[in-house]
Design a protein around this motif. Structure first.
Motif, short mmCIF file in Angstrom:
data_model
loop_
_atom_site.label_atom_id
_atom_site.label_comp_id
_atom_site.label_asym_id
_atom_site.label_seq_id
_atom_site.Cartn_x
_atom_site.Cartn_y
_atom_site.Cartn_z
N LEU A 39 0.83 -1.21 0.00
CA LEU A 39 0.00 0.00 0.00
C LEU A 39 0.86 1.25 0.00
O LEU A 39 0.53 2.25 -0.67
N TYR A 40 1.97 1.21 0.73
CA TYR A 40 2.87 2.37 0.80
C TYR A 40 3.34 2.77 -0.60
O TYR A 40 3.40 3.95 -0.94
N VAL A 41 3.68 1.77 -1.40
CA VAL A 41 4.17 2.04 -2.77
C VAL A 41 3.02 2.36 -3.71
O VAL A 41 3.06 3.35 -4.46
N LEU A 42 1.96 1.56 -3.67
CA LEU A 42 0.85 1.75 -4.61
C LEU A 42 0.16 3.09 -4.40
O LEU A 42 -0.36 3.68 -5.37
N SER A 43 0.15 3.60 -3.17
CA SER A 43 -0.52 4.88 -2.92
C SER A 43 0.13 6.03 -3.69
O SER A 43 -0.50 7.05 -3.96
N LEU A 44 1.40 5.86 -4.06
CA LEU A 44 2.11 6.90 -4.81
C LEU A 44 1.63 6.99 -6.25
O LEU A 44 1.83 8.01 -6.92
N TYR A 45 0.99 5.92 -6.74
CA TYR A 45 0.59 5.85 -8.15
C TYR A 45 -0.92 5.91 -8.34
O TYR A 45 -1.41 5.60 -9.43
N LEU A 46 -1.65 6.30 -7.30
CA LEU A 46 -3.10 6.41 -7.42
C LEU A 46 -3.53 7.74 -8.03
O LEU A 46 -4.70 7.92 -8.37
N TRP A 47 -2.58 8.66 -8.15
CA TRP A 47 -2.89 9.98 -8.69
C TRP A 47 -2.86 9.97 -10.22
O TRP A 47 -2.32 9.06 -10.82
N PRO A 48 -3.45 11.00 -10.85
CA PRO A 48 -3.34 11.12 -12.32
C PRO A 48 -1.88 11.14 -12.76
O PRO A 48 -0.99 11.49 -11.97
N ARG A 49 -1.64 10.83 -14.00
CA ARG A 49 -0.27 10.70 -14.51
C ARG A 49 0.56 11.97 -14.28
O ARG A 49 1.75 11.90 -13.98
N ARG A 50 -0.07 13.14 -14.42
CA ARG A 50 0.66 14.39 -14.26
C ARG A 50 1.15 14.58 -12.82
O ARG A 50 2.04 15.42 -12.57
N LEU A 51 0.58 13.84 -11.86
CA LEU A 51 1.00 13.93 -10.47
C LEU A 51 1.82 12.72 -10.04
O LEU A 51 1.99 12.45 -8.85
N ARG A 52 2.34 11.98 -11.02
CA ARG A 52 3.17 10.82 -10.71
C ARG A 52 4.62 11.00 -11.14
O ARG A 52 5.50 10.31 -10.63
#
Length: 360
Positions: A39-52
């Motif tokens: 979850l710690y890692v996946l939470s970083l990629y839940l945002w739209p692409r421009r915020l990743r």
């Protein structure tokens, strides 16, 4: 009707707690730890692409801070269930140990004195361990270089500095050390040695997602260099890489990223073992947080300076002396008698009981 609803809610909560208490097993604590690491890692990629991407952009950092703070809040569910809702594990009963009934009791976050003492001990050990890099810094740039380093460390003028020196140390240590390590031992899912040497594997693997960013940057750099060479050979005309060249460059970028991530895994794993040990010995989450922040400021030691340059011999001696001081001071500096919040003796007792149960 309001009273009836409250009674129904309380009954459902009681039933759920009873069910968890009856079905909870030590292996569930490991499942929870793996889930939190993911979850710690996946939470970083839940945002739209421009915020990743890119990761150093202030907007990306702000989004990731939100993700990590929420992950820290969610992570409190693991010790909440394992230490408060579930029944005490058989190992703790056999050892005659009362496990902490709150996460603050397991991590020592409620004690100012414990935080100060554990932070001082942690920083002393880190300075000893990094004596070689510190001496190299002074020899290369004088004492001014050392003072600039730590003045810069105290400056939080950019989003990147906030992330590297505050957010990353606090959130990573909270999830991977504060929540997972003591919970696994108190729940009878791991021995002290298992917590020290196994939980850092989750921490190291959690950094593997950097592979994609490292590969992307390496490929961009290689393509740019290849295009420059093609223009030079074509008399200054624009020339894009051929499909064969792109495949070759992609393979090279992949190898480069794999090497970088492998080295990062090794470094984070080794640091993780120290961080877990500091937490379990001192009983305070502040000890690994301080160590994490210190290591982020100094970065990975450049061992090449031990073998090249006019001061190589002196730097090598500083490395050896620092490691010897660190090794000699590690046990006494973290002695539970110095740290009021330490649960070390209870952890060791449960650990022994866990080992005895496994032998049956």
């Amino acid at each position: 009707t309001r009273g009836a609803r409250r009674l129904m809610t309380a009954t459902m909560a009681g039933s759920w707690s009873a069910w968890v208490g009856e079905t909870w097993r030590p292996t569930h604590a490991w499942a929870g730890a793996v889930t939190l690491a993911s979850l710690y890692v996946l939470s970083l990629y839940l945002w739209p692409r421009r915020l990743r991407s890119p990761r150093d952009h202030p907007a990306v950092i702000r989004a990731r801070v939100v993700s990590l703070v929420l992950t820290c809040v969610v992570s409190c569910a693991l010790p909440g269930i394992a230490l408060q809702v579930a029944l005490p594990c058989e190992a703790s009963l056999n050892a005659g140990v009362m496990i902490p009934t709150s996460i603050s009791g397991a991590t020592g976050i409620g004690s100012v004195q414990g935080a100060l003492v554990s932070t001082v001990a942690s920083l002393f050990l880190c300075v000893s361990l990094f004596l070689g890099p510190l001496v190299a810094l002074v020899l290369d740039g004088g004492t001014d270089a050392l003072s600039r380093l730590f003045r810069n460390a105290l400056s939080l003028s950019t989003a990147v500095k906030w992330r590297n020196r505050i957010v990353a140390p606090v959130t990573e240590e909270w999830v991977f050390r504060g929540v997972c390590a003591p919970t696994l031992v108190f729940a009878g899912a791991a021995t002290v040695a298992g917590a020290v040497f196994q939980t850092p594997l989750l921490f190291g693997l959690a950094h593997a997602h950097h592979f994609f960013e490292v590969k992307e940057r390496a490929l961009e750099r290689l393509v740019t260099g290849n295009s420059a060479r093609n223009r030079s050979s074509a008399g200054g005309k624009d020339s894009t890489p051929t499909s064969y060249q792109l495949r070759t460059l992609n393979i090279s970028a992949t190898k480069n990223a794999a090497a970088v991530v492998a080295a990062q895994f090794a470094y984070t794993y080794l640091f993780g073992t120290l961080a877990v040990f500091l937490l379990l010995r001192t009983g305070s989450i502040c000890a690994p947080i301080a160590a994490h922040g210190f290591c982020n400021v100094l970065g990975v030691p450049d061992l090449r300076k031990c073998f090249t340059g006019r001061n190589a011999g002196l730097i090598a001696v500083a490395y050896v002396v620092g490691i010897c001081v660190f090794t000699a001071a590690l046990w006494p500096a973290t002695d539970p008698s110095w740290h009021a919040e330490s649960k070390w003796r209870d952890l060791v007792a449960i650990s022994r009981a866990t080992r005895e149960m496994r032998k049956r």
